[in-house]
Design an enzyme around this catalytic site. Sequence first.
Site, PDB file in Angstrom:
ATOM      1  N   ARG A 150       0.869  -1.177   0.000  1.00  0.00           N
ATOM      2  CA  ARG A 150       0.000   0.000   0.000  1.00  0.00           C
ATOM      3  C   ARG A 150       0.910   1.232   0.000  1.00  0.00           C
ATOM      4  NH1 ARG A 150      -2.130  -3.444   4.115  1.00  0.00           N
ATOM      5  NH2 ARG A 150      -4.195  -4.278   3.591  1.00  0.00           N
ATOM      6  N   LYS A 174      -2.323  -2.134   7.880  1.00  0.00           N
ATOM      7  CA  LYS A 174      -3.506  -1.599   8.555  1.00  0.00           C
ATOM      8  C   LYS A 174      -3.588  -2.131   9.978  1.00  0.00           C
ATOM      9  CE  LYS A 174      -6.536  -0.726   4.601  1.00  0.00           C
ATOM     10  NZ  LYS A 174      -7.836  -1.045   3.961  1.00  0.00           N
ATOM     11  N   HIS A 246      -2.034   2.003  -6.002  1.00  0.00           N
ATOM     12  CA  HIS A 246      -2.828   0.782  -5.825  1.00  0.00           C
ATOM     13  C   HIS A 246      -2.863  -0.043  -7.109  1.00  0.00           C
ATOM     14  CE1 HIS A 246      -5.471  -1.392  -3.098  1.00  0.00           C
ATOM     15  NE2 HIS A 246      -6.163  -1.748  -4.158  1.00  0.00           N
ATOM     16  N   ARG A 249      -0.103  -2.417  -6.865  1.00  0.00           N
ATOM     17  CA  ARG A 249      -0.466  -3.467  -5.894  1.00  0.00           C
ATOM     18  C   ARG A 249      -1.393  -4.493  -6.550  1.00  0.00           C
ATOM     19  NH1 ARG A 249      -1.117  -4.577  -0.292  1.00  0.00           N
ATOM     20  NH2 ARG A 249      -3.240  -5.017   0.392  1.00  0.00           N
ATOM     21  N   HIS A 272      -4.068  -9.179   3.852  1.00  0.00           N
ATOM     22  CA  HIS A 272      -5.530  -9.192   3.963  1.00  0.00           C
ATOM     23  C   HIS A 272      -5.975 -10.139   5.070  1.00  0.00           C
ATOM     24  CE1 HIS A 272      -6.075  -7.861  -0.499  1.00  0.00           C
ATOM     25  NE2 HIS A 272      -5.902  -6.839   0.309  1.00  0.00           N
ATOM     26  N   TYR A 281      -8.534  -8.949  -6.165  1.00  0.00           N
ATOM     27  CA  TYR A 281      -7.310  -8.652  -6.907  1.00  0.00           C
ATOM     28  C   TYR A 281      -6.956  -9.722  -7.928  1.00  0.00           C
ATOM     29  CZ  TYR A 281      -6.686  -5.131  -3.341  1.00  0.00           C
ATOM     30  OH  TYR A 281      -6.872  -4.063  -2.515  1.00  0.00           O
TER      31      TYR A 281
END
Length: 300
Positions: A150, A174, A246, A249, A272, A281
Amino acid sequence: MNWQQAIKSFQAYLRLERSLSSNSIEAYTRDIDKLAQFATVDPHNHIGPEKVTLADLRRFLVWINELRMLPTSQARILSGIKAFYKYMLMEDLIAADPSELLEAPKIQRKLPDTLSYDEINRLISIIDLSKPEGPRNKAIIEVLYSCGLRVSELTELKISNLYLDIEFIKVTGKGDKERLVPIGGAAIKALKIWLHELRTHVSIKKGEEDMVFLNRRGSRLSRVYIFMLLKDLAILAGVHKNISPHTLRHSFATHLVEGGADLRAVQEMLGHESITTTEIYTHLNRDYLRSTINQYHPRA
């Protein structure tokens, strides 16, 4: 309990119990603020957080829809509200969760543009390495694509978290969750050139000594700079797509899956929590699907 008290206690829960980042907490707060605004808009019918019913929440969804919010924005707000009332129920502040039966608006998943390997090479080859920022910018693109980071993970990348001798880097994602991500040879080479040959000539500001990527003033790069860098490179390289960090990514994950990588491994590298997020993705083109059938189906 009024809305302000409820939101403050919810924020404390997100910070202390769930260890979420300040950005995530702010996003949740904005979602609940919208519900609080709706619940208190009529001074003659003020609804406290513990008095909200399923019918109230359905009227709230109609209200935000009338504000012409996108379905994706509505779904995000609903997710925040569901988290809020799960917390309220867990803390025995309510007897039943009013959001339990609330349905989210239907969302059509739209995949972002994916760059081909040739297009990524064009972005990298167009960088002017004779300029002071050239090798640094090359390292940025190489690392984004090699590791699927990210943009915030890239700008916060630390030298102390580089394990280039074993071809791994440690990334803070995150919720301040750390993960180890493999890094490829091309990215390692570009990083070493930037770190050992050019970064050493930058006058580094106090507190920024451990940051990998710095601007000419010795401070860490901003997210906006990375966005603008990619936009400029795309124009110069003749890549006519709406790209962002992104996009690299997404390209990283797509190229891995098309090459036969296990989806669980890709999930781990992307950081994730849910495999369903990773599936977004995996934009597999028809040629890849056709070749998969031909290779593995016994009646192909």
